[in-house]
Design a protein around this motif. Structure first.
Motif, mmCIF file in Angstrom:
data_model
loop_
_atom_site.group_PDB
_atom_site.id
_atom_site.type_symbol
_atom_site.label_atom_id
_atom_site.label_comp_id
_atom_site.label_asym_id
_atom_site.label_seq_id
_atom_site.Cartn_x
_atom_site.Cartn_y
_atom_site.Cartn_z
ATOM 1 N N ARG A 1 -6.505 3.807 -0.074
ATOM 2 C CA ARG A 1 -6.640 2.558 0.684
ATOM 3 C C ARG A 1 -6.002 1.398 -0.071
ATOM 4 N NH1 ARG A 1 -12.043 0.241 3.711
ATOM 5 N NH2 ARG A 1 -10.933 -1.229 5.022
ATOM 6 N N GLU A 2 -6.141 1.390 -1.385
ATOM 7 C CA GLU A 2 -5.546 0.323 -2.187
ATOM 8 C C GLU A 2 -4.015 0.389 -2.146
ATOM 9 O OE1 GLU A 2 -8.133 2.292 -3.273
ATOM 10 O OE2 GLU A 2 -9.581 0.692 -2.866
ATOM 11 N N VAL A 3 -3.462 1.600 -2.196
ATOM 12 C CA VAL A 3 -2.005 1.772 -2.103
ATOM 13 C C VAL A 3 -1.510 1.202 -0.769
ATOM 14 C CG1 VAL A 3 -0.150 3.490 -1.868
ATOM 15 C CG2 VAL A 3 -1.901 3.781 -3.627
ATOM 16 N N LEU A 4 -2.210 1.523 0.300
ATOM 17 C CA LEU A 4 -1.812 1.059 1.626
ATOM 18 C C LEU A 4 -2.003 -0.453 1.775
ATOM 19 C CD1 LEU A 4 -3.263 4.079 3.575
ATOM 20 C CD2 LEU A 4 -0.837 3.469 3.423
ATOM 21 N N LYS A 5 -3.054 -0.996 1.199
ATOM 22 C CA LYS A 5 -3.272 -2.443 1.249
ATOM 23 C C LYS A 5 -2.148 -3.187 0.524
ATOM 24 C CE LYS A 5 -8.240 -3.020 1.853
ATOM 25 N NZ LYS A 5 -9.475 -3.562 1.284
ATOM 26 N N LYS A 6 -1.661 -2.632 -0.579
ATOM 27 C CA LYS A 6 -0.545 -3.258 -1.301
ATOM 28 C C LYS A 6 0.710 -3.278 -0.431
ATOM 29 C CE LYS A 6 -2.030 -2.336 -6.017
ATOM 30 N NZ LYS A 6 -1.773 -1.610 -7.256
ATOM 31 N N LYS A 7 0.982 -2.175 0.264
ATOM 32 C CA LYS A 7 2.136 -2.136 1.172
ATOM 33 C C LYS A 7 1.980 -3.181 2.271
ATOM 34 C CE LYS A 7 4.195 2.410 0.873
ATOM 35 N NZ LYS A 7 5.463 1.874 0.426
ATOM 36 N N LEU A 8 0.803 -3.223 2.870
ATOM 37 C CA LEU A 8 0.542 -4.181 3.936
ATOM 38 C C LEU A 8 0.740 -5.608 3.435
ATOM 39 C CD1 LEU A 8 -0.424 -4.768 6.826
ATOM 40 C CD2 LEU A 8 -2.782 -4.605 5.972
ATOM 41 N N HIS A 9 0.231 -5.895 2.258
ATOM 42 C CA HIS A 9 0.374 -7.227 1.667
ATOM 43 C C HIS A 9 1.852 -7.574 1.464
ATOM 44 C CE1 HIS A 9 -0.701 -10.792 -0.591
ATOM 45 N NE2 HIS A 9 0.110 -10.384 -1.563
ATOM 46 N N ALA A 10 2.637 -6.631 0.961
ATOM 47 C CA ALA A 10 4.069 -6.861 0.743
ATOM 48 C C ALA A 10 4.781 -7.128 2.071
ATOM 49 C CB ALA A 10 4.697 -5.676 0.018
ATOM 50 N N TRP A 11 4.417 -6.372 3.115
ATOM 51 C CA TRP A 11 5.034 -6.588 4.423
ATOM 52 C C TRP A 11 4.694 -7.979 4.963
ATOM 53 C CZ3 TRP A 11 2.742 -1.410 6.484
ATOM 54 C CH2 TRP A 11 3.463 -0.338 5.938
ATOM 55 N N LEU A 12 3.433 -8.373 4.798
ATOM 56 C CA LEU A 12 3.012 -9.697 5.286
ATOM 57 C C LEU A 12 3.717 -10.813 4.514
ATOM 58 C CD1 LEU A 12 -0.786 -8.969 5.721
ATOM 59 C CD2 LEU A 12 0.874 -9.373 7.554
ATOM 60 N N GLU A 13 3.895 -10.618 3.214
ATOM 61 C CA GLU A 13 4.647 -11.603 2.420
ATOM 62 C C GLU A 13 6.082 -11.704 2.917
ATOM 63 O OE1 GLU A 13 4.396 -10.769 -1.763
ATOM 64 O OE2 GLU A 13 2.484 -11.819 -1.948
ATOM 65 N N TRP A 14 6.721 -10.559 3.200
ATOM 66 C CA TRP A 14 8.081 -10.559 3.728
ATOM 67 C C TRP A 14 8.137 -11.347 5.030
ATOM 68 C CZ3 TRP A 14 9.649 -8.809 8.499
ATOM 69 C CH2 TRP A 14 11.022 -8.851 8.737
ATOM 70 N N GLU A 15 7.186 -11.075 5.923
ATOM 71 C CA GLU A 15 7.205 -11.729 7.229
ATOM 72 C C GLU A 15 7.040 -13.239 7.105
ATOM 73 O OE1 GLU A 15 5.330 -10.819 11.548
ATOM 74 O OE2 GLU A 15 3.869 -11.201 9.968
ATOM 75 N N SER A 16 6.156 -13.686 6.236
ATOM 76 C CA SER A 16 5.875 -15.119 6.118
ATOM 77 C C SER A 16 6.897 -15.874 5.263
ATOM 78 C CB SER A 16 4.467 -15.330 5.557
ATOM 79 O OG SER A 16 4.392 -14.849 4.229
ATOM 80 N N ALA A 17 7.797 -15.169 4.586
ATOM 81 C CA ALA A 17 8.759 -15.820 3.694
ATOM 82 C C ALA A 17 9.789 -16.662 4.444
ATOM 83 C CB ALA A 17 9.471 -14.782 2.826
ATOM 84 N N GLY B 1 -8.075 5.466 9.883
ATOM 85 C CA GLY B 1 -9.002 4.532 10.532
ATOM 86 C C GLY B 1 -9.226 3.278 9.712
ATOM 87 N N TRP B 2 -9.423 3.439 8.410
ATOM 88 C CA TRP B 2 -9.627 2.275 7.545
ATOM 89 C C TRP B 2 -8.375 1.405 7.482
ATOM 90 C CZ3 TRP B 2 -11.715 6.171 3.558
ATOM 91 C CH2 TRP B 2 -13.044 6.484 3.850
ATOM 92 N N PHE B 3 -7.206 2.057 7.350
ATOM 93 C CA PHE B 3 -5.959 1.300 7.266
ATOM 94 C C PHE B 3 -5.668 0.578 8.583
ATOM 95 C CE2 PHE B 3 -1.174 1.196 7.296
ATOM 96 C CZ PHE B 3 -1.075 0.139 6.395
ATOM 97 N N PHE B 4 -5.936 1.228 9.692
ATOM 98 C CA PHE B 4 -5.720 0.575 10.978
ATOM 99 C C PHE B 4 -6.658 -0.624 11.122
ATOM 100 C CE2 PHE B 4 -3.515 4.058 13.732
ATOM 101 C CZ PHE B 4 -2.576 4.253 12.737
ATOM 102 N N GLN B 5 -7.872 -0.534 10.585
ATOM 103 C CA GLN B 5 -8.768 -1.692 10.580
ATOM 104 C C GLN B 5 -8.166 -2.823 9.751
ATOM 105 O OE1 GLN B 5 -13.011 -0.953 9.754
ATOM 106 N NE2 GLN B 5 -12.563 1.211 10.144
ATOM 107 N N ASP B 6 -7.613 -2.480 8.588
ATOM 108 C CA ASP B 6 -6.977 -3.492 7.737
ATOM 109 C C ASP B 6 -5.796 -4.135 8.460
ATOM 110 O OD1 ASP B 6 -8.786 -2.864 5.700
ATOM 111 O OD2 ASP B 6 -7.384 -1.478 4.711
ATOM 112 N N CYS B 7 -5.004 -3.325 9.151
ATOM 113 C CA CYS B 7 -3.861 -3.849 9.912
ATOM 114 C C CYS B 7 -4.342 -4.777 11.022
ATOM 115 C CB CYS B 7 -3.044 -2.706 10.506
ATOM 116 S SG CYS B 7 -2.157 -1.713 9.290
ATOM 117 N N ALA B 8 -5.361 -4.366 11.744
ATOM 118 C CA ALA B 8 -5.875 -5.179 12.845
ATOM 119 C C ALA B 8 -6.421 -6.513 12.338
ATOM 120 C CB ALA B 8 -6.951 -4.410 13.615
#
Length: 142
Positions: A69-85, A117-124
């Motif tokens: 879950r932590e690995v996936l959260k890091k990816k999600l965070h990086a994607w969100l940073e890219w989008e907001s840049a 399921g957990w990652f999809f919750q984090d994405c949502a």
């Protein structure tokens, strides 16, 4: 970020293509069923669609016994940073809901289902918009 989920072969990709006037052949569309998920610094277009998020989860589960879950959260965070840049960037994550139905007997497949399921919750939670597509019909969740 926009998160789109729903059943397998229920029209998620078609709905995304229509909504964003996009195509699976465009440079920013990544099909994770066939390819490795790119890192955020590899995105070259203002619209990026990552289709097959459950396949990314599966690969992370297979590669990591703990900390998935932590690995996936890091990816999600990086994607969100890219989008907001930069203004005008849009990230669309498309993932098939694999949490319904019979619980798999194999431990790895149960982990894949749980972590998805957990990652999809984090994405949502992180998404500005969330849509579910079932039987070709879209429902706005967020």
């Amino acid at each position: 970020m926009h998160f789109v989920t729903g059943g397998a072969f229920h029209g998620k990709a078609k709905w995304v293509m229509e909504t964003y006037s996009a195509s699976r052949k465009m440079e920013g569309w990544f099909n994770l069923y066939d390819a490795v998920c790119p890192e955020a610094d590899e995105f070259k277009t203002s619209l990026v669609v990552l289709e097959g998020m459950e396949q990314l989860v599966k690969k992370v589960v297979q590669a990591n016994k703990k900390g998935t879950r932590e690995v996936l959260k890091k990816k999600l965070h990086a994607w969100l940073e890219w989008e907001s840049a930069l203004p005008g960037r849009r990230l669309v994550l498309v993932g098939t809901d694999i949490g319904k139905g019979i619980v798999p007997m194999e431990e790895e497949n149960r982990r894949w289902r749980d972590v998805s399921g957990w990652f999809f919750q984090d994405c949502a939670m992180a998404a500005e918009k969330v849509h579910v597509v079932w039987y070709g019909l879209e429902q706005t969740i967020k």
